[in-house]
Every structure is written in structure tokens, then in C-alpha cells.
Scaffold this motif. Structure first.
Motif, mmCIF file in Angstrom:
data_model
loop_
_atom_site.group_PDB
_atom_site.id
_atom_site.type_symbol
_atom_site.label_atom_id
_atom_site.label_comp_id
_atom_site.label_asym_id
_atom_site.label_seq_id
_atom_site.Cartn_x
_atom_site.Cartn_y
_atom_site.Cartn_z
ATOM 1 N N GLY A 20 -3.164 -11.857 -20.583
ATOM 2 C CA GLY A 20 -2.444 -10.715 -20.312
ATOM 3 C C GLY A 20 -1.491 -10.111 -21.397
ATOM 4 N N TYR A 21 -0.904 -11.010 -22.141
ATOM 5 C CA TYR A 21 0.124 -10.797 -22.931
ATOM 6 C C TYR A 21 -0.610 -10.217 -24.262
ATOM 7 N N ALA A 24 -1.698 -6.484 -23.444
ATOM 8 C CA ALA A 24 -0.502 -5.683 -23.615
ATOM 9 C C ALA A 24 -0.195 -5.136 -24.891
ATOM 10 N N ARG A 25 -0.304 -6.090 -25.822
ATOM 11 C CA ARG A 25 -0.071 -6.071 -27.366
ATOM 12 C C ARG A 25 -1.086 -5.159 -27.796
ATOM 13 N N GLN A 28 -0.516 -1.762 -27.008
ATOM 14 C CA GLN A 28 0.562 -0.987 -27.502
ATOM 15 C C GLN A 28 0.428 -0.814 -28.924
ATOM 16 N N LEU A 36 5.549 -2.031 -24.319
ATOM 17 C CA LEU A 36 4.948 -2.975 -23.865
ATOM 18 C C LEU A 36 4.658 -2.743 -22.411
ATOM 19 N N THR A 37 3.368 -2.712 -21.835
ATOM 20 C CA THR A 37 3.216 -2.304 -20.469
ATOM 21 C C THR A 37 3.852 -3.436 -19.651
ATOM 22 N N GLU B 34 0.911 -17.132 -14.402
ATOM 23 C CA GLU B 34 0.550 -16.032 -15.294
ATOM 24 C C GLU B 34 1.669 -15.600 -15.972
ATOM 25 N N ASP B 38 2.959 -15.405 -19.865
ATOM 26 C CA ASP B 38 3.289 -14.264 -20.448
ATOM 27 C C ASP B 38 4.551 -14.372 -21.183
ATOM 28 N N GLU B 41 4.304 -16.411 -24.215
ATOM 29 C CA GLU B 41 3.540 -15.759 -25.434
ATOM 30 C C GLU B 41 4.569 -14.873 -25.934
ATOM 31 N N ARG B 59 10.243 -5.021 -19.511
ATOM 32 C CA ARG B 59 8.807 -5.243 -18.731
ATOM 33 C C ARG B 59 9.250 -5.533 -17.262
#
Lengths: 107, 217
Positions: A20-21, A24-25, A28, A36-37, B34, B38, B41, B59
Motif C-alpha cells: 500500500g504505502y 501511494a508513493r 505521488q 499522498l493518497t 495493513e 503503512d 513505512e 492521510r
């Protein structure tokens, strides 16, 4: 959002796994002006894509995460159906855009 | 680790726990794990800095409507949907009563600070760059001005209600414009389209029915 995720996933390689992260990056990076989303938007879209069969997901091996002293990642992978849906959407967008340009051509 | 980053991560974690309450175990643990991953990270990639704190908070806040919608989707497929909806309706009733009695004055304070904080945030995150223009700086400045106007208007209302309310209304104008553009205008357009569509349908159908009646006679 769903198409942006599929597009970013394909940019990373059709067989590559992502989390996920990272996606998102990547999204972006494709559009420097955006934030970021948000968590909600991103994970809701990922959930929908998995349910639609356009992505698959699995939890990474706990040992790998433990070795790197971090929480486990949920890894996603683009399916063939996902890739084909993205191509179809891109073709539709390109043809709509071409039709629009054509409509503005002087007679 | 920056205290603000820890606070933002904690807030996101608490929010996730809250909206996943009552879900079946798999969906709940998956979503929580999850988000946990996130946050880790995100925090690590920015060294748990002030910027990480701001981004994590943003966010989380901006994703709240999507989280709520996702939660509602889960409830629809679950067995406890009816019970959850009933509980939510009951809570909504109590919240509405509280908002009417106490929330509105408090909300103006929150709104004022939210505008000021949002404005400052935009100005800090997107500083002026000649090649990109001053768009975000203008929006940020607008937010700060709006927040100050609301704050000033609220303190003025007890003694000078007219100028106080005017200042409050002027400050809340950006929010009103957003509501107008995203809710009121689309609803009005939908209403007009429905009305016009029904009228056009009736106008098209009437002569056909008249023709059919004259044929049968």
C-alpha cells in the motif's frame, strides 16, 4: 483511483509485488503536486480491486518482516484481468480524447 | 521519534480500531495490520519527522469518509448489519441533540482552528516556488484569513451580533462554496434534470396515447 493504482502497479512491472504505502508513493511521484493518497481511499480501492479479481493479495512471510524488524506487509500483484482492464480503459480514454480533438478541428 | 509523529500514528491507529469494531475477525485484523504497516513505512521513510506527522494526520483525516463508506459496505454483507444500523441511528439522534445544544458554538472554534491549521499546513508543505506559481500559498492564506475571521466573529457576537455574524459568515464562505460546489449544486442539477426529464417524457407520450385512442375509435 482504481485506474491510477493499476497504472502504478503496471509501471512497477507486471509480475512485481507491491504494498500500500509503496503504491501511494509511486502515484505521488507520477504527479508531484498531489498529496499522498489517504489511507481510506487507498485501501478501499485496493480492497475493491482484489474483490474484482484485478489484483491478488497475500500477507508476506512473518519471518521476513521479523528479520527486518517491521510490521508485515500485505503484498499485491496485478492479475492478467487487471492488466487487460487497464489497457482497455487506456484505449477508451485515448479514443475519447482523439474524438474530442477531432471535434475542435476547423471545418 | 518525533512526538507529533507518534501522536499522528496513534490517532490513525485509534481511528482504525474504531471503524473496524464489530467486523469479523479476518477483515478487522487485516485492515488494522495493513494500516499499522503503512504507518510504519511512512514514519520510517521520513524518519518520524514533523513532515511525517503532518502527512500521516492528513492521510487519516482525508480518508475518513472512505473508511466510513468501506465500513458500511462490510456491514451490508454482514449478519449484524441491522443491529449496527439501529445503533448508529440511535447515536446519530443523540449527537444531533448535542450539536443543537452545545456543538454549534464549539464547532465555530474548531472550524476556525481547522482553517488556520489547514492554511498554515498548505503554506508550509507547498512553499512559494516561482516556476510552480503561488496557488497553494494563496489557498493557504485564504484559509488562515477565514479562520481568523471566524474566530474574531465568534468572540464579537455577544456584544456586537451583527458584525460578529457577518465576520463569521465571511470566514465560513470558503466552506460554503465547497458545499455549494460539491453538494448543493449537483443536487439542484439532479432535481432540474429529473423534473425536465419527466416533463419531456410526458410531452412525448401524450400525443402517442392520443393517437392510439383515435385509432381504437
Amino acid at each position: 483511483m482504481e485506474l491510477a493504482i493499476l497504472g502504478a502497479a503496471l509501471e512497477g512491472g507486471a509480475d512485481a509485488e507491491f504494498y500500500g504505502y509503496a503504491i501511494a508513493r509511486q502515484m505521488q511521484a507520477g504527479d508531484a503536486s498531489r498529496l499522498l493518497t489517504s489511507h481510506g481511499t487507498l485501501y478501499k480501492a485496493l480492497d475493491r480491486l482484489v474483490k474484482a479479481g484485478l489484483l491478488t493479495s497475500r500477507w508476506e512471510d512473518a519471518q521476513v518482516a521479523a528479520d527486518e524488524e517491521r510490521p508485515r506487509r500485505r503484498l499485491y500483484r496485478l492479475t492478467a484481468a487487471g492488466e487487460s482492464a487497464l489497457r482497455q480503459a487506456e484505449r477508451a480514454a485515448a479514443s475519447a480524447s482523439a474524438a474530442l480533438v477531432e471535434g475542435f478541428q476547423p471545418l | 521519534m518525533n512526538a507529533a509523529a507518534r501522536l499522528s500514528a496513534g490517532f490513525a491507529r485509534t481511528w482504525t480500531r474504531a471503524y473496524t469494531l464489530g467486523l469479523d475477525t479476518n477483515a478487522k485484523t487485516d485492515r488494522r495490520a495493513e494500516i499499522e504497516s503503512d504507518l510504519w513505512e511512512h514514519g520510517t521513510s521520513l524518519h518520524w519527522s514533523g513532515r511525517a506527522a503532518l502527512e500521516m494526520a492528513l492521510r487519516c483525516f482525508l480518508g475518513m469518509p472512505a473508511d466510513a463508506a468501506w465500513r458500511a459496505e462490510q456491514a451490508r454483507t454482514g449478519e449484524r448489519a441491522a443491529a449496527i444500523i439501529a445503533t448508529l441511528l440511535h447515536r446519530a439522534e443523540r449527537i444531533t441533540e448535542w450539536v443543537a445544544r452545545r456543538g454549534l458554538p464549539g464547532m465555530t472554534t474548531v472550524l476556525a482552528w481547522a482553517f488556520i491549521a489547514g492554511g498554515l499546513l498548505l503554506t508550509l508543505l507547498f512553499p512559494f516556488q516561482p516556476e510552480k506559481g503561488a496557488g497553494m500559498v494563496v489557498v493557504g492564506g485564504w484559509g488562515i484569513g477565514a479562520g481568523l475571521a471566524i474566530r474574531w466573529g465568534k468572540t464579537r457576537i455577544p456584544n456586537r451580533p451583527v458584525s460578529g455574524f457577518l465576520a463569521l459568515a465571511a470566514g465560513a464562505a470558503p466552506l460554503s462554496l465547497i458545499l455549494l460546489a460539491t453538494v448543493i449544486a449537483p443536487l439542484a442539477a439532479l432535481a432540474v434534470l429529473t423534473f425536465e426529464g419527466r416533463r419531456a417524457w410526458a410531452a412525448w407520450r401524450l400525443p402517442k396515447e392520443a393517437l392510439r385512442m383515435s385509432d381504437s375509435q
